[in-house]
Structure formats: C-alpha cells, structure tokens
Design a protein around this motif. Structure first.
Motif, PDB file in Angstrom:
ATOM      1  N   LYS A 168       0.842  -1.143   0.152  1.00  0.00           N
ATOM      2  CA  LYS A 168      -0.060   0.070   0.043  1.00  0.00           C
ATOM      3  C   LYS A 168       0.712   1.143  -0.006  1.00  0.00           C
ATOM      4  N   ASN A 169       0.094   2.421  -0.306  1.00  0.00           N
ATOM      5  CA  ASN A 169       1.013   3.677  -0.445  1.00  0.00           C
ATOM      6  C   ASN A 169       1.343   3.899   1.180  1.00  0.00           C
ATOM      7  N   GLY A 170       2.354   4.576   1.429  1.00  0.00           N
ATOM      8  CA  GLY A 170       2.559   4.939   2.740  1.00  0.00           C
ATOM      9  C   GLY A 170       4.038   5.505   2.836  1.00  0.00           C
ATOM     10  N   VAL A 171       4.577   5.748   4.138  1.00  0.00           N
ATOM     11  CA  VAL A 171       5.798   6.393   4.317  1.00  0.00           C
ATOM     12  C   VAL A 171       6.300   5.890   5.641  1.00  0.00           C
ATOM     13  N   LYS A 172       7.680   5.425   5.441  1.00  0.00           N
ATOM     14  CA  LYS A 172       8.268   4.787   6.563  1.00  0.00           C
ATOM     15  C   LYS A 172       9.577   5.435   6.988  1.00  0.00           C
ATOM     16  N   VAL A 173       9.554   6.338   8.307  1.00  0.00           N
ATOM     17  CA  VAL A 173      10.757   7.239   8.428  1.00  0.00           C
ATOM     18  C   VAL A 173      11.740   6.254   9.412  1.00  0.00           C
ATOM     19  N   ILE A 174      12.818   5.990   9.244  1.00  0.00           N
ATOM     20  CA  ILE A 174      13.734   5.275  10.046  1.00  0.00           C
ATOM     21  C   ILE A 174      14.874   6.175  10.719  1.00  0.00           C
ATOM     22  N   VAL A 175      15.167   6.185  12.031  1.00  0.00           N
ATOM     23  CA  VAL A 175      16.029   7.109  12.565  1.00  0.00           C
ATOM     24  C   VAL A 175      16.974   6.212  13.400  1.00  0.00           C
ATOM     25  N   PRO A 176      18.129   6.154  13.297  1.00  0.00           N
ATOM     26  CA  PRO A 176      19.258   5.488  13.961  1.00  0.00           C
ATOM     27  C   PRO A 176      19.261   6.134  15.293  1.00  0.00           C
ATOM     28  N   VAL A 177      19.370   5.180  16.394  1.00  0.00           N
ATOM     29  CA  VAL A 177      19.121   5.896  17.863  1.00  0.00           C
ATOM     30  C   VAL A 177      20.527   5.372  18.712  1.00  0.00           C
ATOM     31  N   ASN A 178      21.256   6.606  19.275  1.00  0.00           N
ATOM     32  CA  ASN A 178      22.180   5.849  19.920  1.00  0.00           C
ATOM     33  C   ASN A 178      21.804   5.312  21.208  1.00  0.00           C
ATOM     34  N   SER A 179      22.544   4.161  21.388  1.00  0.00           N
ATOM     35  CA  SER A 179      21.985   3.221  22.603  1.00  0.00           C
ATOM     36  C   SER A 179      22.050   3.905  23.851  1.00  0.00           C
ATOM     37  N   LEU A 180      22.791   4.928  24.010  1.00  0.00           N
ATOM     38  CA  LEU A 180      22.439   5.738  25.262  1.00  0.00           C
ATOM     39  C   LEU A 180      21.144   6.642  25.397  1.00  0.00           C
ATOM     40  N   ASP A 181      20.518   6.615  24.442  1.00  0.00           N
ATOM     41  CA  ASP A 181      19.434   7.366  24.128  1.00  0.00           C
ATOM     42  C   ASP A 181      17.984   6.579  24.056  1.00  0.00           C
ATOM     43  N   VAL A 182      17.999   5.279  24.142  1.00  0.00           N
ATOM     44  CA  VAL A 182      17.041   4.238  23.731  1.00  0.00           C
ATOM     45  C   VAL A 182      15.943   4.647  25.088  1.00  0.00           C
ATOM     46  N   TYR A 183      16.369   4.812  26.292  1.00  0.00           N
ATOM     47  CA  TYR A 183      15.300   5.276  27.333  1.00  0.00           C
ATOM     48  C   TYR A 183      14.463   6.622  27.157  1.00  0.00           C
ATOM     49  N   ASP A 184      15.303   7.593  26.369  1.00  0.00           N
ATOM     50  CA  ASP A 184      14.592   8.880  26.088  1.00  0.00           C
ATOM     51  C   ASP A 184      13.622   8.729  25.099  1.00  0.00           C
ATOM     52  N   PHE A 185      13.953   7.942  24.266  1.00  0.00           N
ATOM     53  CA  PHE A 185      13.215   7.448  22.973  1.00  0.00           C
ATOM     54  C   PHE A 185      11.858   6.734  23.470  1.00  0.00           C
ATOM     55  N   HIS A 186      11.971   5.790  24.277  1.00  0.00           N
ATOM     56  CA  HIS A 186      11.045   5.173  24.909  1.00  0.00           C
ATOM     57  C   HIS A 186      10.189   6.172  25.802  1.00  0.00           C
ATOM     58  N   LYS A 187      10.613   6.780  26.478  1.00  0.00           N
ATOM     59  CA  LYS A 187       9.859   7.664  27.424  1.00  0.00           C
ATOM     60  C   LYS A 187       9.186   8.905  26.600  1.00  0.00           C
ATOM     61  N   ALA A 188       9.803   9.234  25.475  1.00  0.00           N
ATOM     62  CA  ALA A 188       9.158  10.203  24.329  1.00  0.00           C
ATOM     63  C   ALA A 188       7.961   9.560  23.886  1.00  0.00           C
ATOM     64  N   MET A 189       8.199   8.406  23.370  1.00  0.00           N
ATOM     65  CA  MET A 189       7.091   7.684  22.538  1.00  0.00           C
ATOM     66  C   MET A 189       5.986   7.511  23.677  1.00  0.00           C
ATOM     67  N   THR A 190       6.089   6.997  24.817  1.00  0.00           N
ATOM     68  CA  THR A 190       5.083   6.804  25.778  1.00  0.00           C
ATOM     69  C   THR A 190       4.388   8.134  26.127  1.00  0.00           C
ATOM     70  N   SER A 191       4.960   9.092  26.189  1.00  0.00           N
ATOM     71  CA  SER A 191       4.313  10.527  26.584  1.00  0.00           C
ATOM     72  C   SER A 191       3.688  11.200  25.294  1.00  0.00           C
ATOM     73  N   LYS A 192       4.404  11.272  24.334  1.00  0.00           N
ATOM     74  CA  LYS A 192       3.862  12.032  23.195  1.00  0.00           C
ATOM     75  C   LYS A 192       3.017  11.299  22.202  1.00  0.00           C
ATOM     76  N   LEU A 193       3.018   9.958  22.383  1.00  0.00           N
ATOM     77  CA  LEU A 193       1.989   8.958  21.526  1.00  0.00           C
ATOM     78  C   LEU A 193       1.227   8.195  22.231  1.00  0.00           C
ATOM     79  N   ALA A 194       0.681   8.647  23.474  1.00  0.00           N
ATOM     80  CA  ALA A 194       0.016   7.896  24.254  1.00  0.00           C
ATOM     81  C   ALA A 194      -1.642   8.002  23.880  1.00  0.00           C
ATOM     82  N   TYR A 195      -1.897   9.020  23.187  1.00  0.00           N
ATOM     83  CA  TYR A 195      -3.327   9.155  22.638  1.00  0.00           C
ATOM     84  C   TYR A 195      -3.520   9.130  21.332  1.00  0.00           C
TER      85      TYR A 195
END
Length: 195
Positions: A168-195
């Motif tokens: 199907k049509n669509g877009v996937k964005v892939i961002v490399p994450v520094n292993s030291l930032d995994v917790y911050d990404f998880h926290k951002a996903m939980t807080s910004k995307l909860a709804y």
C-alpha cells in the motif's frame, strides 16, 4: 491547519517614507536551514518524534485511512537501535520529494483544517538529533528509499533505490538511535504518542 487571518494594524506615519521589503538572504540559506532543523527544538528527541508521527497522522487523515500508524523502537541484528514510524496514507513519489520534502517551508496542508501540520519543517526535524535518517516511500506501486543527510554546506537528499511494489501507499521514517538514548526515545514515545 488553517491559520486565522491576521488583522493589519493601522499605522500613522509622517514625513518622508522609504518602503523596504524584507526578504531572505539567499547566501544565508544553509544557515537558516540549520537554524530551522537543529536549533529550533528544545527537546531533540521528543519533538522530532512528535513531528514525524503528526505527519503520518496527517497523511492518514488526508487519505481517509483508519489504520494505526506503526511506531517502533527496535534493536537490529547488528546491535544498532532504530526508531521508526510507518503510515499507510498518501505516500510520496519522486516529484513529492523534489517539490515538498527538499524545500523548507513548503507545505501542502495550509488550507486543510483537519490536519496538524503546515509549517513545512517537520519532516526535517530529526536533523536536531542525527546527521542522517531514512525515508522509505511507497506511492502508485513504486517504492523509493531516500537518505536525508547533513553535508558540508547544509543538507542533502540521496535516492538509494526505486523498485516496483505491491504494498500500500505510505511512508516509513527510520532514525538511527544511539544506545544511550533508548530510554529517552521510549519515554518520548510513551508521553507524546499515548493518545
């Protein structure tokens, strides 16, 4: 997103008037792009994550799609962590990349009150976090991969491949994450995307 019409203030001016129109200095384009991509966001993880996912949601709204947007934080086989957001909306073709994605301030959303975006900078927002990231775009049975990257004088986009697809049509964005930032990404996903 449609902005409300701005009310012009009446200004009384007396004496000799010189009318100078303000514009952008073309020699400063790289500097302005850097300001809009790297220095604009107070949180270089949470805000770009929200911008990219808002673009995905907007694409679903514009396409009339009622499917979830797929968001993940994954450790790849090579040990590299990646964040990704994938939508199944309008998709992007090569013309879209040339005419929209490569231009700061270009937006197709300014006349649509049903969408979130309109500034034309959100798709470049992950430059606040990383020097390069990937877009995989599917539209009209063609898939293309683009690398968005910083270069010596600003930013550039490289198309890596183009191939037919049945997806199907669509877009996937892939961002490399520094292993030291995994917790911050998880926290951002939980807080910004909860709804």
């Amino acid at each position: 997103m449609i902005l409300a019409q701005r009310k012009e203030n009446e200004v009384k001016i007396e004496g000799v008037i010189s009318d100078i129109k303000m514009s952008l200095d073309m020699d400063s384009t790289a500097h302005l792009m850097m300001l809009l991509s790297t220095n604009l966001y107070q949180n270089p993880i949470a805000t770009p994550l929200q911008e990219i996912c808002s673009n995905s949601l907007d694409s679903h709204v514009e396409a009339g799609v009622n499917e979830p947007i797929l968001v993940s934080l994954t450790k790849e086989n090579n040990g590299q962590w990646t964040f990704s957001s994938e939508d199944f909306g309008l998709g992007l073709d090569n013309d879209d990349f040339h005419n929209i994605m490569s231009k700061y301030g270009k937006s197709t959303k300014r006349e649509n009150s049903e969408v979130l975006g309109m500034l034309g900078i959100g798709s470049k927002s992950f430059f606040a976090y990383t020097d390069s990231y990937t877009y995989i775009c599917r539209k009209n049975n063609v898939e293309r991969m683009y690398i968005m990257r910083k270069d010596e004088v600003g930013f550039a986009i490289n198309m890596i491949y183009e191939k037919p697809t049945e997806e199907k049509n669509g877009v996937k964005v892939i961002v490399p994450v520094n292993s030291l930032d995994v917790y911050d990404f998880h926290k951002a996903m939980t807080s910004k995307l909860a709804y």
